[in-house]
Design an enzyme around this catalytic site. Structure first.
Site, PDB file in Angstrom:
ATOM      1  N   SER A  34       8.104  86.147  21.601  1.00 18.85           N
ATOM      2  CA  SER A  34       7.149  85.322  22.190  1.00 18.85           C
ATOM      3  C   SER A  34       6.791  84.128  21.676  1.00 18.85           C
ATOM      4  O   SER A  34       6.964  84.164  20.247  1.00 18.85           O
ATOM      5  CB  SER A  34       5.681  86.200  22.314  1.00 18.85           C
ATOM      6  OG  SER A  34       4.648  85.326  22.635  1.00 18.85           O
ATOM      7  N   TYR A  82      -1.432  90.600  18.537  1.00 16.20           N
ATOM      8  CA  TYR A  82      -0.133  90.278  19.544  1.00 16.20           C
ATOM      9  C   TYR A  82       0.838  89.403  18.700  1.00 16.20           C
ATOM     10  O   TYR A  82       1.941  89.494  18.721  1.00 16.20           O
ATOM     11  CB  TYR A  82      -0.600  89.749  20.815  1.00 16.20           C
ATOM     12  CG  TYR A  82       0.645  89.343  21.860  1.00 16.20           C
ATOM     13  CD1 TYR A  82       1.222  90.448  22.585  1.00 16.20           C
ATOM     14  CD2 TYR A  82       1.214  88.063  21.970  1.00 16.20           C
ATOM     15  CE1 TYR A  82       2.313  90.274  23.213  1.00 16.20           C
ATOM     16  CE2 TYR A  82       2.144  87.791  22.614  1.00 16.20           C
ATOM     17  CZ  TYR A  82       2.854  88.963  23.502  1.00 16.20           C
ATOM     18  OH  TYR A  82       3.636  88.672  24.206  1.00 16.20           O
TER      19      TYR A  82
END
Length: 254
Positions: free
Chosen positions: A138, A151
């Site tokens: 990501s 995250y």
């Protein structure tokens, strides 16, 4: 080009979102696809779409956080040429607002889940003479994002694991890369907006879309096409790299 005939691929999180798009694309390109998801019904829907289009696919159901389950499922499959680690969960929170329970949940799925699949897949690939691994990273691992503490941690770990695997298995003909998407329009995004911004979904969707300089979110099949390339024989000289696919988010948001 980019044909996966005679190759066996396993896609985690293949029941929805990016994982589903990858599984469908692999099926179109000739791979035998094992769609792994903790939700058997969703995995079955993906398999049905692949087979209805003339492809070959099978349901795999296990919890990626449980190593014994993962190893048993991978051994059942046997031959493995391609692994895509797409299964993952998200969380909104800062360091002092992320509970230990939430931190552990993110770690278990996004970090340990990837490790468990690598642990199970690599011996099969070594026996098979090599393979290609693609991990879903990501942009959160490449720059600071607000309220994404756990995250971001998990995706940083995914990038590090990608490099370690690429280095350690060079002589086993195993390639390992990762990609780093920005926002992708998946069912998760729709669910997130419905939960957190009831009645304002359309406005918030536009705001989130415009954070990408290109002016929109990615479509899952756009992500899948990059995954296809990196897992195909045409990418045989590529390993140990992370590829942003972010509509200019990282480099053009100045």
């Amino acid at each position: 080009m980019f044909q996966l005939n005679n190759k066996t691929a396993l896609v985690t999180g293949g029941g929805s979102g990016i994982g589903k798009a990858v599984a469908l694309t692999f099926g179109q390109q000739g791979a035998t696809v094992h769609v792994l998801d903790v939700n058997q019904d969703k995995a079955g829907q993906t398999v049905e779409e692949i087979t209805n289009a003339g492809g070959k696919a099978f349901v795999s159901t296990c919890d990626v956080t449980k190593q014994e389950e993962v190893v048993q499922e991978f051994r059942r499959i046997g031959k493995l040429d391609i692994l895509v680690n797409s299964a993952g969960v998200s969380h909104i929170g800062k360091a002092d607002s992320t509970s230990e329970q939430d931190f552990d949940r993110i770690y278990q799925v996004n970090v340990k889940g990837v490790y468990n699949c690598l642990f199970a897949a690599i011996p099969l690939m070594k026996e098979n003479g090599g393979g290609a691994i693609l991990n879903l990273g990501s942009i959160a691992a490449n720059l600071g994002l607000s309220d994404r503490f756990a995250y971001s941690m998990s995706k940083g770990a995914v990038q590090s694991m990608t490099l370690s695997v690429a280095k350690d298995y060079l002589h086993d003909n195993i390639r390992c890369n990762s990609i780093s998407p920005a926002r992708v329009h998946t069912p998760f995004v729709d669910g997130f907006l419905a939960k957190n911004y009831p009645g304002q979904e359309a406005d918030m969707f536009q705001k989130l879309s415009k954070t990408q300089p290109i002016g929109r979110m990615a479509k899952p099949d756009e992500i899948a096409k990059l995954v296809l390339y990196l897992c195909s024989d045409e990418a045989s000289f590529i390993t140990g790299n992370d590829y942003p696919i972010d509509g200019g988010f990282v480099k053009l948001n100045g």
